[in-house]
Design a protein around this motif. Structure first.
Motif, PDB file in Angstrom:
ATOM      1  N   GLY A  12     -29.845   2.645  50.749  1.00 23.38           N
ATOM      2  CA  GLY A  12     -30.558   3.856  51.148  1.00 23.38           C
ATOM      3  C   GLY A  12     -30.154   4.237  52.557  1.00 23.38           C
ATOM      4  N   ALA A  14     -31.035   7.230  56.027  1.00 22.19           N
ATOM      5  CA  ALA A  14     -31.882   8.301  56.572  1.00 22.19           C
ATOM      6  C   ALA A  14     -31.282   8.815  57.872  1.00 22.19           C
ATOM      7  CB  ALA A  14     -33.294   7.782  56.827  1.00 22.19           C
ATOM      8  N   ALA A  61     -34.958   4.775  55.300  1.00 23.02           N
ATOM      9  CA  ALA A  61     -33.746   4.251  54.650  1.00 23.02           C
ATOM     10  C   ALA A  61     -34.102   3.050  53.772  1.00 23.02           C
ATOM     11  CB  ALA A  61     -32.726   3.844  55.716  1.00 23.02           C
ATOM     12  N   GLN A  63     -37.024   2.335  52.320  1.00 23.38           N
ATOM     13  CA  GLN A  63     -37.767   2.726  51.108  1.00 23.38           C
ATOM     14  C   GLN A  63     -36.809   3.165  50.006  1.00 23.38           C
ATOM     15  OE1 GLN A  63     -40.277   5.487  53.181  1.00 23.38           O
ATOM     16  NE2 GLN A  63     -42.063   4.123  53.126  1.00 23.38           N
ATOM     17  N   LYS A  64     -35.750   3.884  50.396  1.00 25.41           N
ATOM     18  CA  LYS A  64     -34.762   4.344  49.400  1.00 25.41           C
ATOM     19  C   LYS A  64     -33.972   3.163  48.843  1.00 25.41           C
ATOM     20  CE  LYS A  64     -34.250   8.825  51.655  1.00 25.41           C
ATOM     21  NZ  LYS A  64     -33.379   9.608  52.521  1.00 25.41           N
ATOM     22  N   ALA A  67     -36.252   1.240  46.469  1.00 21.26           N
ATOM     23  CA  ALA A  67     -36.437   1.987  45.216  1.00 21.26           C
ATOM     24  C   ALA A  67     -35.184   1.892  44.351  1.00 21.26           C
ATOM     25  CB  ALA A  67     -36.775   3.443  45.515  1.00 21.26           C
ATOM     26  N   SER A  68     -34.007   2.027  44.964  1.00 23.13           N
ATOM     27  CA  SER A  68     -32.780   2.002  44.152  1.00 23.13           C
ATOM     28  C   SER A  68     -32.483   0.601  43.634  1.00 23.13           C
ATOM     29  CB  SER A  68     -31.584   2.585  44.920  1.00 23.13           C
ATOM     30  OG  SER A  68     -31.089   1.648  45.843  1.00 23.13           O
ATOM     31  N   ASP A 296     -23.990   3.979  51.379  1.00 23.91           N
ATOM     32  CA  ASP A 296     -25.024   4.636  50.573  1.00 23.91           C
ATOM     33  C   ASP A 296     -24.558   6.002  50.082  1.00 23.91           C
ATOM     34  OD1 ASP A 296     -27.700   4.908  49.476  1.00 23.91           O
ATOM     35  OD2 ASP A 296     -28.037   6.380  51.061  1.00 23.91           O
ATOM     36  N   ARG A 300     -24.106   7.070  46.182  1.00 22.81           N
ATOM     37  CA  ARG A 300     -24.859   8.205  45.626  1.00 22.81           C
ATOM     38  C   ARG A 300     -23.940   9.329  45.135  1.00 22.81           C
ATOM     39  NH1 ARG A 300     -30.452   7.430  46.469  1.00 22.81           N
ATOM     40  NH2 ARG A 300     -30.700   5.542  47.707  1.00 22.81           N
TER      41      ARG A 300
END
Ligand code: UT7
Length: 330
Positions: A12, A14, A61, A63-64, A67-68, A296, A300
């Motif tokens: 992740g 940010a 960053a 949290q992403k 989650a991923s 990241d 993505r």
């Protein structure tokens, strides 16, 4: 020791909202968009404002990345924050732990400047290898805009702020294929953010130094020379430990310092341009964040796919440099 493997299972990143392009920098220092673009490849950078924080960016960053990875923050055993610019000199990892609600995780900062992400990745892996921890959040984040001399055209054009994170997990097969880390403190003078304590007399005869830091000081030419020479060497060593050859690398992710460094390293290693990940035109040099940010984005964008072999290499203040070769995904 048990034979425990490591996999990087999610990422992740940010960025702060504020942009500063090269044209805007010409209002601050004697420079030009043309000079910055041709000498560095950088076109703009993102900057945190006064109310934003390193830990806020890093939490986003993280949290992403969590989650991923398909896990919850409560499952994390360890959080390592690679940064040279914490919100708190005692460390910012615990604030991130609290913001994530990762109450089980032990959290600490690690400082190795622009090599911080690679050093942190290898450190995180050791905890998993020994069987102590299973799920680790590894963050690279920096806000060097707080520490740049905005009157020094030799440095202020280079840096930007950002955060990137990955989750590492114990895995049946080992996806961290090889690594090599290096330090050379005799060259510290070429790049530092040194504490210069202000002499203060507490009582007659009792002197202390009041905390004070100089802005980033850099000899660009020496750092450039060091990077172009040492980075190919350390990648070669890491490949040797991984029992791989350079043509087996799918993606090269270097610390995003200067496009000319990326090009020269790739050329020395004989790695074709299409395998070199570069996003520094958009973000400049984001220090410990640059590798996980580039990783990241590439994941993505669907460039980096499961099982691809990635060579990542960081280099910078210390001086420190290092490389890690890993296979993406489980
Ligand atoms: O995370 C690791 C951190 N650092 C790095 O990776 C930095 C590595 N080094 C570099 O990327 C490059 O050395 C720089 C981009 C910092 C500088 O590029 P350079 O090609 O090494 O330029 P230079 O320092 O040799 O300067 C060339 C000229 C000088 O003028 P004179 O003496 O030839 O008249 C500088 O004064 O360019 C001048 N200059 C500038 N001109 C316009 C230096 N900075 C600027 C500027 N705008 N921002």
């Amino acid at each position: 020791m048990q034979n425990i493997g490591i996999a990087i299972t999610g990422s992740g990143s940010a960025l702060p909202a504020t942009f500063l392009d090269n044209q805007a920098l010409t209002k601050l220092v004697d420079t030009s968009d043309e000079w910055i673009t041709t000498r560095t490849g950088i076109r703009q950078r993102r900057l945190v404002n006064q109310s934003e924080s390193l830990s806020g960016l890093a939490t986003l960053a993280s949290q992403k990345a969590i989650a991923s990875s398909g896990i919850s923050p409560q499952e994390l055993d360890l959080i390592i924050l690679a940064t040279s610019t914490p919100d708190d000199m005692f460390g910012s990892a615990c604030q991130i732990q609290a913001q994530l609600g990762a109450h089980k995780a032990v959290a600490f900062d690690l400082t190795a400047a622009c090599s911080g992400f690679v050093f942190g990745l290898v450190t995180a892996a050791q905890y998993i290898k020994t069987g102590v921890y299973k799920k680790v959040l590894m963050i690279g984040a920096d806000v060097l805009s707080r520490w740049v001399d905005w009157q020094d055209r030799g440095t202020c054009i280079l840096f930007g702020d950002g955060a990137g994170a990955v989750v590492l997990q114990a895995n049946e097969s080992d996806r961290l294929l090889g690594f090599e880390l290096k330090s050379d403190g005799t060259q510290n003078k070429y790049l530092n953010l040194a504490c210069t304590p202000e002499p203060t007399e507490l009582l007659p005869g009792v002197h202390v130094g009041k905390g004070n830091f100089q802005p980033i000081t850099m000899n660009g030419k020496e750092v450039y020379r060091f990077a172009v020479q040492k980075v190919p060497e350390v990648i070669d060593k890491a490949l040797f430990h991984a029992n791989l050859t350079v043509d087996q690398i799918d993606w090269l992710i270097l610390h995003q310092a200067n496009q000319r460094i990326l090009d020269a390293v790739a050329q020395r290693l004989n790695i074709p341009e299409h395998k070199v990940i570069s996003n520094l035109a958009e973000y400049g040099n984001t220090s410990a964040a640059s590798i996980p940010l580039a990783l990241d984005e590439a994941v993505r964008q669907g460039k980096i796919k499961p099982n691809d072999i990635v060579a990542a290499s960081g280099f910078g203040a210390g001086l420190t440099w290092g490389a890690a070769i890993f296979q993406w995904g489980r």
